[in-house]
Design an enzyme around this catalytic site. Structure first.
Site, mmCIF file in Angstrom:
data_model
loop_
_atom_site.group_PDB
_atom_site.id
_atom_site.type_symbol
_atom_site.label_atom_id
_atom_site.label_comp_id
_atom_site.label_asym_id
_atom_site.label_seq_id
_atom_site.Cartn_x
_atom_site.Cartn_y
_atom_site.Cartn_z
ATOM 1 N N ASN A 66 61.038 10.013 51.736
ATOM 2 C CA ASN A 66 62.145 10.934 51.923
ATOM 3 C C ASN A 66 63.341 10.097 52.358
ATOM 4 O OD1 ASN A 66 60.389 13.151 51.536
ATOM 5 N ND2 ASN A 66 59.847 13.158 53.699
ATOM 6 N N CYS A 99 61.264 -0.576 64.441
ATOM 7 C CA CYS A 99 61.881 -1.889 64.522
ATOM 8 C C CYS A 99 60.909 -2.832 65.235
ATOM 9 C CB CYS A 99 63.196 -1.819 65.305
ATOM 10 S SG CYS A 99 64.608 -1.197 64.353
ATOM 11 N N HIS A 144 66.989 -2.326 60.551
ATOM 12 C CA HIS A 144 67.105 -0.908 60.879
ATOM 13 C C HIS A 144 67.995 -0.153 59.898
ATOM 14 C CE1 HIS A 144 67.003 2.663 63.407
ATOM 15 N NE2 HIS A 144 68.331 2.724 63.332
ATOM 16 N N GLN A 151 56.018 7.081 53.452
ATOM 17 C CA GLN A 151 54.766 7.579 54.026
ATOM 18 C C GLN A 151 53.689 7.637 52.957
ATOM 19 O OE1 GLN A 151 55.322 10.975 56.922
ATOM 20 N NE2 GLN A 151 57.387 10.987 56.047
ATOM 21 N N CYS A 210 64.381 2.636 68.165
ATOM 22 C CA CYS A 210 63.659 2.901 66.914
ATOM 23 C C CYS A 210 62.194 2.487 67.044
ATOM 24 C CB CYS A 210 64.313 2.143 65.762
ATOM 25 S SG CYS A 210 63.415 2.294 64.198
ATOM 26 N N HIS A 242 65.427 4.332 59.955
ATOM 27 C CA HIS A 242 64.891 3.048 59.508
ATOM 28 C C HIS A 242 64.255 3.199 58.119
ATOM 29 C CE1 HIS A 242 63.181 -0.983 60.903
ATOM 30 N NE2 HIS A 242 62.678 -0.810 59.689
ATOM 31 N N HIS A 246 61.872 3.532 55.397
ATOM 32 C CA HIS A 246 60.413 3.653 55.437
ATOM 33 C C HIS A 246 59.962 4.754 54.484
ATOM 34 C CE1 HIS A 246 61.489 7.106 57.919
ATOM 35 N NE2 HIS A 246 60.247 7.544 57.826
#
Length: 382
Positions: free
Chosen positions: A177, A78, A137, A192, A75, A188, A190
């Site tokens: 998303n 991570c 993760h 944007q 990943c 993971h 997250h």
């Protein structure tokens, strides 16, 4: 108090640590130095003007090679280990924001042509950033602690203010998303942030409607504020009401699951929220996401989109920050696909009623989802 530590990755991309009070001492050079030998960053892609609609389209063919659903031990967001030298130089972190290695816009910023016509192109100026919510993760935003969610809110506000000040930027858009059915490329947890060199089509329509309403009412009321008042008075589509924020399913919801979260005070963007408003936002946002995840036996895929006023001063007078959470999930085992009417005509047909969806969201609790973290990482496969 959040400690903010900016640094750079080996190819020059900006990376910023947002550390919670008491969780770590000042970041050492060893934790902020990227030892990878990354290739130089490429030039921006291009934007092309669609004369048929008056809209800009970004062409970013270089994104075809971006990372796609890597295994956990590879990943890129991570913390770095000897076996996985990731995008994060440190061995641990709270929240991190960094420039996307495969950006749709940028890395350069500037102004695109002001009077485009058929055949007009320009550099795809702008900025695309990744917001890593946690070093873990697995999980999702809904499994964060309230303290961690508050740190993410702080990061959103910080980046909104900084990106809005960059040359040529017209709009700043934080979003998340969630779920394989939405099209995520990293499991993971997250989000944007996109900083556009133009006002996006959806934002342009909303800004025009808001400006017309504001002018019609001689600046006494905003469109979003009026809608919030009407929904609170009607009550049938309300999900929750706090001191600073309220959430409801909108009267004309387009999606099977759609929630609007609106501050009671008109502000243009996240950066303008007070400390108390940011505190409550972290709480109610977690509540809403947990309700979504408690609707069905598996996690609900969604897009969480922060609609902020464009940078333009005239549009900011009538602009009103709000969040729109949408999901194509119309049943436990069914998704709504955008087919002929929606995709070709932009004319939505909803398979659910806003009132019934609001009833269901009120009925479920905002407690921790019963879905295991491993399932959260995979997204809903309905």
């Amino acid at each position: 108090m959040t400690r903010i530590t900016p640094t750079s990755l080996s190819d020059g991309r900006e990376l910023i640590y947002f550390d919670e009070a008491g969780t770590t001492a000042s970041r050492s050079s060893a934790e902020t130095t990227d030892h990878r030998d990354l290739p130089a960053r490429g030039e921006p892609g291009e934007v092309r003007y669609d004369a048929l609609t008056g809209e800009w389209v970004a062409v970013a063919a270089h994104r075809q090679s971006r990372t796609h659903l890597p295994p956990a031990d590879q990943c890129p967001i991570c913390p770095t280990t000897a076996a996985n030298p990731s995008e994060i130089p440190a061995s641990d972190y709270d929240v991190i924001v960094f420039e996307n290695r495969f950006p749709s816009l940028g890395p350069a910023t500037g102004s695109i042509p002001e009077h485009p016509e058929w055949g007009t192109t320009g550099p795809a100026y702008g900025r695309c950033e990744v917001v890593a919510f946690t070093p873990e993760h697995t999980g999702s935003f809904s499994t964060l602690s309230e303290t961690r969610a508050r740190t993410v809110v702080e990061a959103w506000a910080h980046r909104t203010e900084a990106l809005s000040a960059l040359p040529g930027i017209k709009q700043v858009f934080p979003f998340e998303n969630r779920g394989a059915d939405i099209g995520v490329t990293l499991h993971h947890p997250h989000g944007q942030i996109y900083a556009y060199p133009y006002i996006t089509p959806r934002a342009s329509v909303m800004a025009s409607a808001a400006a017309a309403f504001y002018e019609k009412n001689d600046g006494r009321e905003t469109l979003t504020g009026s809608l919030l008042r009407s929904e609170r008075e009607a009550g049938t589509r309300m999900i929750l009401e706090g001191e600073h924020f309220s959430a409801y399913v909108p009267f004309a919801a387009r999606w099977p699951l759609e929630i609007h979260l609106v501050p009671h005070r008109q502000v243009a963007d996240l950066a303008a929220l007070s400390g108390g408003e940011r505190d409550e936002l972290a709480h109610v946002y977690l509540d809403l996401l947990k309700r979504l995840d408690n609707l069905y036996p598996t996690p609900t895929p969604y897009i969480s989109a922060w609609h902020q006023a464009p940078v333009d001063d005239l549009l900011r007078r009538s602009g009103y920050l709000h969040l729109q959470i949408t999901s194509p999930r119309r049943a436990a085992d069914k998704l709504k696909f955008l087919a002929g009417s929606e995709a070709a005509m932009g004319a939505f047909i909803n398979d659910t009623t806003p009132e019934s969806v609001a009833d269901r969201l009120r009925a479920v609790t905002g407690s921790e989802p019963s879905v295991p973290n491993t399932a959260m990482a995979q997204g809903a496969r309905s």
